[in-house]
Design a protein around this motif. Sequence first.
Motif, PDB file in Angstrom:
ATOM      1  N   SER A  37      26.254 -13.634  -4.584  1.00 53.81           N
ATOM      2  CA  SER A  37      27.377 -12.759  -4.952  1.00 53.81           C
ATOM      3  C   SER A  37      28.456 -12.856  -3.896  1.00 53.81           C
ATOM      4  O   SER A  37      28.240 -13.428  -2.831  1.00 53.81           O
ATOM      5  CB  SER A  37      26.912 -11.307  -5.068  1.00 53.81           C
ATOM      6  OG  SER A  37      26.552 -10.824  -3.790  1.00 53.81           O
ATOM      7  N   LEU A  67      31.734 -10.395  -2.069  1.00 58.94           N
ATOM      8  CA  LEU A  67      32.521  -9.164  -1.920  1.00 58.94           C
ATOM      9  C   LEU A  67      33.766  -9.557  -1.159  1.00 58.94           C
ATOM     10  O   LEU A  67      33.699  -9.839   0.046  1.00 58.94           O
ATOM     11  CB  LEU A  67      31.713  -8.121  -1.144  1.00 58.94           C
ATOM     12  CG  LEU A  67      30.655  -7.382  -1.978  1.00 58.94           C
ATOM     13  CD1 LEU A  67      29.625  -6.730  -1.074  1.00 58.94           C
ATOM     14  CD2 LEU A  67      31.339  -6.339  -2.856  1.00 58.94           C
ATOM     15  N   TYR A  89      27.084  -4.437  -7.178  1.00 56.59           N
ATOM     16  CA  TYR A  89      27.739  -4.539  -5.877  1.00 56.59           C
ATOM     17  C   TYR A  89      26.801  -4.959  -4.750  1.00 56.59           C
ATOM     18  O   TYR A  89      27.102  -4.753  -3.576  1.00 56.59           O
ATOM     19  CB  TYR A  89      28.471  -3.238  -5.523  1.00 56.59           C
ATOM     20  CG  TYR A  89      29.967  -3.338  -5.789  1.00 56.59           C
ATOM     21  CD1 TYR A  89      30.431  -3.471  -7.091  1.00 56.59           C
ATOM     22  CD2 TYR A  89      30.899  -3.327  -4.761  1.00 56.59           C
ATOM     23  CE1 TYR A  89      31.789  -3.590  -7.351  1.00 56.59           C
ATOM     24  CE2 TYR A  89      32.260  -3.446  -5.008  1.00 56.59           C
ATOM     25  CZ  TYR A  89      32.702  -3.582  -6.316  1.00 56.59           C
ATOM     26  OH  TYR A  89      34.024  -3.711  -6.572  1.00 56.59           O
ATOM     27  N   TYR A 149      28.211   1.098  -4.905  1.00 61.21           N
ATOM     28  CA  TYR A 149      29.606   0.669  -4.779  1.00 61.21           C
ATOM     29  C   TYR A 149      30.163   0.840  -3.372  1.00 61.21           C
ATOM     30  O   TYR A 149      30.962   0.044  -2.903  1.00 61.21           O
ATOM     31  CB  TYR A 149      30.495   1.459  -5.728  1.00 61.21           C
ATOM     32  CG  TYR A 149      30.193   1.252  -7.200  1.00 61.21           C
ATOM     33  CD1 TYR A 149      29.995  -0.022  -7.728  1.00 61.21           C
ATOM     34  CD2 TYR A 149      30.112   2.344  -8.054  1.00 61.21           C
ATOM     35  CE1 TYR A 149      29.737  -0.198  -9.079  1.00 61.21           C
ATOM     36  CE2 TYR A 149      29.868   2.169  -9.408  1.00 61.21           C
ATOM     37  CZ  TYR A 149      29.689   0.897  -9.923  1.00 61.21           C
ATOM     38  OH  TYR A 149      29.445   0.742 -11.249  1.00 61.21           O
ATOM     39  N   SER A 163      31.433  -4.870 -13.856  1.00 60.01           N
ATOM     40  CA  SER A 163      31.226  -3.947 -12.731  1.00 60.01           C
ATOM     41  C   SER A 163      32.571  -3.250 -12.476  1.00 60.01           C
ATOM     42  O   SER A 163      33.487  -3.354 -13.286  1.00 60.01           O
ATOM     43  CB  SER A 163      30.723  -4.696 -11.502  1.00 60.01           C
ATOM     44  OG  SER A 163      30.383  -3.761 -10.495  1.00 60.01           O
ATOM     45  N   THR A 200      23.592   1.082  -8.934  1.00 56.24           N
ATOM     46  CA  THR A 200      24.740   0.471  -8.242  1.00 56.24           C
ATOM     47  C   THR A 200      24.834   1.031  -6.832  1.00 56.24           C
ATOM     48  O   THR A 200      24.282   2.092  -6.529  1.00 56.24           O
ATOM     49  CB  THR A 200      26.072   0.775  -8.959  1.00 56.24           C
ATOM     50  OG1 THR A 200      26.290   2.189  -8.896  1.00 56.24           O
ATOM     51  CG2 THR A 200      26.045   0.322 -10.403  1.00 56.24           C
ATOM     52  N   TRP A 253      33.919  -7.634  -6.497  1.00 59.42           N
ATOM     53  CA  TRP A 253      32.541  -8.170  -6.517  1.00 59.42           C
ATOM     54  C   TRP A 253      32.390  -9.170  -7.640  1.00 59.42           C
ATOM     55  O   TRP A 253      32.794  -8.902  -8.779  1.00 59.42           O
ATOM     56  CB  TRP A 253      31.567  -7.001  -6.722  1.00 59.42           C
ATOM     57  CG  TRP A 253      30.101  -7.375  -6.638  1.00 59.42           C
ATOM     58  CD1 TRP A 253      29.434  -7.835  -5.540  1.00 59.42           C
ATOM     59  CD2 TRP A 253      29.134  -7.280  -7.689  1.00 59.42           C
ATOM     60  NE1 TRP A 253      28.109  -8.034  -5.832  1.00 59.42           N
ATOM     61  CE2 TRP A 253      27.886  -7.698  -7.167  1.00 59.42           C
ATOM     62  CE3 TRP A 253      29.186  -6.892  -9.021  1.00 59.42           C
ATOM     63  CZ2 TRP A 253      26.716  -7.742  -7.909  1.00 59.42           C
ATOM     64  CZ3 TRP A 253      28.025  -6.927  -9.767  1.00 59.42           C
ATOM     65  CH2 TRP A 253      26.797  -7.342  -9.227  1.00 59.42           C
ATOM     66  N   CYS A 296      25.293  -7.145  -1.930  1.00 60.56           N
ATOM     67  CA  CYS A 296      25.864  -8.179  -1.081  1.00 60.56           C
ATOM     68  C   CYS A 296      25.008  -9.448  -1.189  1.00 60.56           C
ATOM     69  O   CYS A 296      23.865  -9.394  -1.623  1.00 60.56           O
ATOM     70  CB  CYS A 296      25.964  -7.692   0.363  1.00 60.56           C
ATOM     71  SG  CYS A 296      24.397  -7.120   1.017  1.00 60.56           S
ATOM     72  N   GLU A 342      27.350  -0.981   1.629  1.00 61.56           N
ATOM     73  CA  GLU A 342      26.962  -2.372   1.427  1.00 61.56           C
ATOM     74  C   GLU A 342      25.455  -2.507   1.521  1.00 61.56           C
ATOM     75  O   GLU A 342      24.851  -2.249   2.562  1.00 61.56           O
ATOM     76  CB  GLU A 342      27.665  -3.255   2.472  1.00 61.56           C
ATOM     77  CG  GLU A 342      27.555  -4.721   2.115  1.00 61.56           C
ATOM     78  CD  GLU A 342      28.443  -5.581   2.993  1.00 61.56           C
ATOM     79  OE1 GLU A 342      29.567  -5.133   3.329  1.00 61.56           O
ATOM     80  OE2 GLU A 342      28.005  -6.687   3.365  1.00 61.56           O
TER      81      GLU A 342
END
Lengths: 431, 431, 431
Positions: free
Chosen positions: A153, A155, A91, A124, A24, A122, A63, A93, A127
């Motif tokens: 995941s 962040l 990306y 990016y 990513s 994606t 990420w 959350c 959120e």
Amino acid sequence: MQDSHDIPRRMDELATRLFPICRSLTGDGVRKTLGILGELVPLDVHEVPTGTPAFDWTVPREWNIRDAYVETETGKRILSFKDNNLHVMGYSCPIDEVVSYDTLMEHLHTLEEMPDAIPYVTSYYAERWGFCLEYSKVQALDPAATYRVYIDSSLTEGSLTYADLVIPGNSAEEVLFSTYVCHPSMGNNELSGPIVNTFLAQWIAALPEREKTYRFVFIPETIGSLVYLSRHLDHLKAHTVAGFNVSCVGDRRDYSFIPSPAGTTYADRVISHVLKGLKLDHTKYSFLDRGSDERQYCSPKVNLPLVTFCRSRFGTYPEYHTSLDNLDVISGEEMANSLNVLKHCVRTVEGNAVVDNVFCGEPQLGKRGLYPSTSKLGSYEAVRAMNDLIAYADGNRDLLTIGEIIGVPAWELAPVARQLVDAGVLCRASD
Amino acid sequence: MQDSHDIPRRMDELATRLFPICRSLTGDGVRKTLGILGELVPLDVHEVPTGTPAFDWTVPREWNIRDAYVETETGKRILSFKDNNLHVMGYSCPIDEVVSYDTLMEHLHTLEEMPDAIPYVTSYYAERWGFCLEYSKVQALDPAATYRVYIDSSLTEGSLTYADLVIPGNSAEEVLFSTYVCHPSMGNNELSGPIVNTFLAQWIAALPEREKTYRFVFIPETIGSLVYLSRHLDHLKAHTVAGFNVSCVGDRRDYSFIPSPAGTTYADRVISHVLKGLKLDHTKYSFLDRGSDERQYCSPKVNLPLVTFCRSRFGTYPEYHTSLDNLDVISGEEMANSLNVLKHCVRTVEGNAVVDNVFCGEPQLGKRGLYPSTSKLGSYEAVRAMNDLIAYADGNRDLLTIGEIIGVPAWELAPVARQLVDAGVLCRASD
Amino acid sequence: MQDSHDIPRRMDELATRLFPICRSLTGDGVRKTLGILGELVPLDVHEVPTGTPAFDWTVPREWNIRDAYVETETGKRILSFKDNNLHVMGYSCPIDEVVSYDTLMEHLHTLEEMPDAIPYVTSYYAERWGFCLEYSKVQALDPAATYRVYIDSSLTEGSLTYADLVIPGNSAEEVLFSTYVCHPSMGNNELSGPIVNTFLAQWIAALPEREKTYRFVFIPETIGSLVYLSRHLDHLKAHTVAGFNVSCVGDRRDYSFIPSPAGTTYADRVISHVLKGLKLDHTKYSFLDRGSDERQYCSPKVNLPLVTFCRSRFGTYPEYHTSLDNLDVISGEEMANSLNVLKHCVRTVEGNAVVDNVFCGEPQLGKRGLYPSTSKLGSYEAVRAMNDLIAYADGNRDLLTIGEIIGVPAWELAPVARQLVDAGVLCRASD
């Protein structure tokens, strides 16, 4: 050293090894990818902390993802990150909730026109969470059911990772090769660029001598080139004579390139000359067709002399940005063919020079053993290329320009020019 | 204010009112015409005395005419000025004589190839008298008869009359619109130009704000433009950024323009961009096809950036310079269509600017709400025009140039550019 | 003086007289040729000693030949120099030996694809002997026999001979006409050039007045132009405004020219304008197709504004460099046609000027009797060329440029320009 017959096989092996990694903009996937490429060439890997400004942009949070799935109330998996990392929107959350069919559908991306493909999506800079699924599988979902959506995941305040490699030459003038390492499991629009550039760097590093300095950059697209430019702008503007952004160079289809906005830089001239000289069918796009890091490298205030070199340009081939852009789309054979084009770009730049006729009038080649001394029909033609080179060597034209005029590839003209310089008939204009 | 749905009808009414007036280089016909146009816009009317020099030329005597006819011995009228003012050669000196058939024929102008048309003939700079007649009627004249020729005209020390109107804007840079008011009862090659320019002036004057200053000139052709230039040359050369000579803009046929000699002035670029942008079939002539006041405005020492805008160019349509160029040839609808082209020229000039990307690399549109934050197939296309504008905004190109490159009309690009300037992403290069 | 109807016949006679002479780079054949041409125009003949350097070259030994043949043991002549001087390879050293069939064959040049033609072969810069023979006759030679090979030639410290002629004009600016006199008995690729240039010089010398100075050069090809340049380089570079190398101008086929390397010099513009203006079918070659003295005149450090003018360019017609390029290939009629092209080049250069409109706006032609005072359909067209000339006379464009724009040959425009200068409407920009 490098056995060129072996290259396609080694490229295929490298592709197979890199394919499963979940890359990513940031995160361990990029680090792992650069680590593997670094086994072939001595990459310098750099970490740029979250929040670092890059012109109008800021390095985002890092990420990472460990697992993700969607399952029914009864635990039946609808999709799983472990099957294909494209199932999770880049990306996304973290989440662990049970949601209604309607809510799930709001976070599900599909491609109705390609029902068996997982789209690549994606988010990016906003959120969100989301999943990507074959359209054909969405039909089977029960609208009355609820679904567990799970994304493990993170962040975090971390860093953006990129690598570069400078291979020095006799001159401070630099040739830039850039490619990106930010797409998950896709073939043409991810692996082909880094693989070809890595093998190119290996080949250049093994040359006995280099006229120019070569700079290779492996970055996440957009934010990576912005970060790189923000750290090296003055140097790159001062030293770069030609740049090549390399992307989508592994499929079997025709060659193409995206010119610079002006279309007349040295990079434009070199790639065009090489593709014509190798008699390869190819498409010259417009800068209007841009979409990769040429957007940053050729932006007005940056304005590097750079083109983007492709086979099937991003956005133009059916498998683009889907799970169908897999290892079947690319091959080591075709990546080696693309590598060959770039090697000829290097040969062209290495051998190029502005040459000047030492004498008024034509030099007498015969007395130097460079010209047949009997005039007969046909004998004049035999040294036509040599004569044409001398006729146009005016101290202003370089071999690339002369080659275009006289219809001989610059890389074939270079040894002839060296022979004539050695014979005292031509001199290098800068000497 | 100005109800655009009403324009064609009002243009038709104005044409009907102006048509019967006997205009010429000088005289009361011009004054009357300017008086009527002055009811719509505040024209400044100027009188320039006979004998006033204008470069290589001199203002001629003023010509007025009250009546004229040719009749047989028995008083049968062959032709009468009161039926159609084209029957008298323009600038004919007074006469009242009985002449032979042969003498009459020497002063009679006809068009054998258009037997039912009265030709339009003048003799401005040599004192003569003459009549113009349908060729079909000449056959009926008795060669044995004598004819009374009567012209009640005057050639006196008077003046040449013209009008202008300057509509101020924020900048001293001027856009010039010129047309002529010296032809008697003809439609396309007389009334269409003054009518369209008058409505254009009215529209410009009603704009809430103007970037440029607009100058409208209503003159007799050739001597009028020479007089005007001789009085305003330095000012016009210093301030005119684009000029449009407007002629023959009322017929139903395709659009056209006569470029400047170089073909590359701002006026050339604007008219070409507008006609292409509106997707109107049109002919780009050569300056070799000139014939109206562009001959003076674009003469070497004057050299204003000016084009002549037409539908069917003078000299190219069958009714040209005959009594058949009447109110049937033109319509309010078509004059309004031509007006629309000129409005777009004004919009293009008003909105044009040289813009510059504030940042190195692309700006981040997403964080300013200017760009969708999820990447999906298709979403990039949605802001393509905005991105292309930014990509080419290099502080040198204006919106017209960028519009040509990216295929978007400059008048559509202008509001996008303003939005980006307001967002701090672009700046005006001159700011 | 010169009766132009008589020219084709006189050209034919001159060709017949010059044809049998055995010319080469040096020697009495060249002297004899220049002597005959010198009967028509006052040539200055120059001798340059063997060993004199010319840039990278050196004047070779002088070659003369009296007789040569090959005969069998029984005295049967296989070939004889007295039948055709092409039978001996140019610059053959003397020999008188009996040789085997195999040795003879090593020194025999033939053209299998043209079995009845004797090829033209030379060996200027390596000492060799050789003969040239129809391929059809080689078959009859007995491989078991021996042959006497006899060449009564001499290679001595002598000199290279060339001629020039300078015809002065009002200006020091020069027009150069060059041609070569070094080929033995051939028609198109030898005699046509010197004959046409000699008649051209005669015509120019007889002009009542000349604006430019004219320089004619008759030289052996390559070494001759190098020698000439080495003696006059600074002068030629300073004064030559246009140059014409004249070669192969006697056959019936289409016209052609070899442009300068840049293709934009005054000579390029003139020859192109003349061939178009005379509506002659012609081929514009590339400098890549060069092969005559343009190779020296247009070499980078010399860089004269020169083109090579031909009918069928050397190397492109079947009889080229063989005995078939004889008097049947050329004719006085066609040489006169080529002469006519060069006369028009001279007329173009002589009449050319940069002109400027004296006035702002158009001048009033009517009051000067230059323009019809009645306006009617068609009358404007009658003075179109005059008006167009005035419209484009901006003090920068010359008549050649204006002629190209308005579609009128510059040599027709020149008298119109003079009339307008006399009328005080135009002025010469340099006045």
